[in-house]
Motif scaffolding. Sequence first.
Motif, mmCIF file in Angstrom:
data_model
loop_
_atom_site.group_PDB
_atom_site.id
_atom_site.type_symbol
_atom_site.label_atom_id
_atom_site.label_comp_id
_atom_site.label_asym_id
_atom_site.label_seq_id
_atom_site.Cartn_x
_atom_site.Cartn_y
_atom_site.Cartn_z
ATOM 1 N N ARG A 1 0.839 -1.208 0.000
ATOM 2 C CA ARG A 1 0.000 0.000 0.000
ATOM 3 C C ARG A 1 0.870 1.253 0.000
ATOM 4 N NH1 ARG A 1 -4.524 -0.258 4.225
ATOM 5 N NH2 ARG A 1 -5.766 -0.997 2.473
ATOM 6 N N ILE A 2 1.958 1.225 0.767
ATOM 7 C CA ILE A 2 2.829 2.398 0.874
ATOM 8 C C ILE A 2 3.571 2.640 -0.433
ATOM 9 C CG2 ILE A 2 4.875 3.321 2.025
ATOM 10 C CD1 ILE A 2 3.913 2.004 4.581
ATOM 11 N N THR A 3 4.139 1.588 -1.028
ATOM 12 C CA THR A 3 4.907 1.795 -2.253
ATOM 13 C C THR A 3 4.016 2.244 -3.405
ATOM 14 O OG1 THR A 3 4.767 -0.595 -2.728
ATOM 15 C CG2 THR A 3 6.762 0.209 -1.636
ATOM 16 N N THR A 4 2.781 1.773 -3.434
ATOM 17 C CA THR A 4 1.847 2.242 -4.457
ATOM 18 C C THR A 4 1.615 3.744 -4.316
ATOM 19 O OG1 THR A 4 0.743 0.093 -4.547
ATOM 20 C CG2 THR A 4 -0.475 1.977 -5.395
ATOM 21 N N ALA A 5 1.417 4.191 -3.082
ATOM 22 C CA ALA A 5 1.219 5.623 -2.834
ATOM 23 C C ALA A 5 2.482 6.412 -3.152
ATOM 24 C CB ALA A 5 0.802 5.847 -1.387
ATOM 25 N N THR A 6 3.634 5.876 -2.765
ATOM 26 C CA THR A 6 4.892 6.586 -2.992
ATOM 27 C C THR A 6 5.194 6.729 -4.477
ATOM 28 O OG1 THR A 6 5.763 5.787 -0.885
ATOM 29 C CG2 THR A 6 7.360 6.588 -2.493
ATOM 30 N N GLY A 7 4.876 5.703 -5.244
ATOM 31 C CA GLY A 7 5.090 5.798 -6.685
ATOM 32 C C GLY A 7 4.288 6.931 -7.304
ATOM 33 N N THR A 8 3.056 7.100 -6.836
ATOM 34 C CA THR A 8 2.215 8.196 -7.331
ATOM 35 C C THR A 8 2.753 9.545 -6.862
ATOM 36 O OG1 THR A 8 0.276 6.753 -7.310
ATOM 37 C CG2 THR A 8 -0.130 9.118 -7.357
ATOM 38 N N LEU A 9 3.146 9.627 -5.587
ATOM 39 C CA LEU A 9 3.708 10.871 -5.066
ATOM 40 C C LEU A 9 4.994 11.263 -5.791
ATOM 41 C CD1 LEU A 9 3.270 10.337 -1.206
ATOM 42 C CD2 LEU A 9 1.952 11.889 -2.662
ATOM 43 N N SER A 10 5.775 10.276 -6.196
ATOM 44 C CA SER A 10 7.058 10.550 -6.841
ATOM 45 C C SER A 10 6.893 11.326 -8.141
ATOM 46 C CB SER A 10 7.809 9.241 -7.102
ATOM 47 O OG SER A 10 8.160 8.609 -5.886
ATOM 48 N N LEU A 11 5.764 11.134 -8.803
ATOM 49 C CA LEU A 11 5.506 11.876 -10.039
ATOM 50 C C LEU A 11 5.398 13.377 -9.787
ATOM 51 C CD1 LEU A 11 2.850 9.493 -11.635
ATOM 52 C CD2 LEU A 11 5.241 9.773 -12.339
ATOM 53 N N ASP B 1 7.325 14.952 -7.538
ATOM 54 C CA ASP B 1 8.640 15.427 -7.078
ATOM 55 C C ASP B 1 9.687 14.991 -8.101
ATOM 56 O OD1 ASP B 1 10.648 16.523 -5.421
ATOM 57 O OD2 ASP B 1 10.980 14.586 -4.449
ATOM 58 N N ARG B 2 9.599 15.567 -9.277
ATOM 59 C CA ARG B 2 10.434 15.106 -10.388
ATOM 60 C C ARG B 2 11.900 15.482 -10.226
ATOM 61 N NH1 ARG B 2 6.740 17.594 -14.941
ATOM 62 N NH2 ARG B 2 6.284 18.947 -13.163
#
Length: 395
Positions: free
Chosen positions: A372-382, A384-385
């Motif tokens: 659940r966390i990595t899924t959210a982090t992947g979206t957040l990473s977009l 913070d380019r």
Amino acid sequence: MGDRAEKLAAAYQAARTTLPVLEQHAATTDHSSEFPVKAVDELRAAGLMGLLVPVEHGGAGGDLGDLVAVAGLLATKCVSTALIWAMHCQQVDCVVRFGPERLCADLLPRIAAGDVYLASVTTEAGKGGYLFSSEAPVVSAGDMLAIDRQAPIVTGGKHADGFLITMRESPDADERRVTLCYADRDQLTVETTGTWDTLGMRGTASAGMRLRGQVPAHQVVGEPGGFRAVAAESMIPAGHLGWSAVWLGAARAVLSDVLTMMRAQGTDKVPDLTADRLARARIDVELVASYLAAVRDEVRAHRRAGTSLSAMPTQIHLNNLKVAASELTFRAVDGLMQVAGLTKGYRRDSPIPVERVFRDLRSAALNYSNDRITTATGTLSLLDRVVTLAPADLM
């Protein structure tokens, strides 16, 4: 400042004095899958339940850096007790930062005195531990709020003196309008609805519960429907820092135990494969320690400056800390079990608790699922380019 420094120094010394009691009861707690009452009572008596309570309310006035230090120390002797305590402090931080004045004046001195152990009620059937939605609504009844809440997992709930409970703001509200309520145990009818017979973390006694009762409206922590802010600024950072410190303290202790055992056997030189495994365990422990320190310092800097922790890079760093700490500490102990072997690592009656900590740390990736966390982090990473690193960009 002097009073606070003295109280914190006393708290650190008190934490050290509790370690023999935690160690004495750790194996029995694990074997019986029972809440570590004697260990927690020792923490109460030592004043550690109030580590994060401000001095003006009778506590030590500690911050999240102090939580990290003490949680890691306690985890060297009993992971279940350390996690119970860290999660209690997570709830205390929410009250300190978001509790209304009337609630703080009543509750915080009792926490500081060791009279209140706080449990968290955030899980719900159908959504698991997801924080940002809730199905069960709060129902207003004049100046009171009616609560009827079921949760599949409540760490230490059977022994808690008070609860922080997430609820939908009202029967008509969207499920994402979440309210956090405090309830004293004597304001509720508390029913245990399940058992806790698990692979590891057995002493956390995290059985399901049903909580019913009424609380005054001034026991809402944060704004009604505004739990997201409480989570971003307090519950998530305190949780991820505290959990990671517990896992690190446990893995570090096992590494120390294995090295001490080997030296006691007169081992000065080891086969290359054993040396490689020891090195990799050391690397994993060092990496977690370094990243934990970086994120700890980032959170403390934001709090000193009065700036929000909800910024995208900080949220990513907190998420990454939880995932990295849970995976790398378990990997380290897994490798150390290979080094210790069947007789000293895999056996439950080994003189060093490799097997118990191995089982405890297997839960780390499941305690708010890494997926659940990595899924959210992947979206957040977009968002913070530039890839802002913790604690600050190095390039």
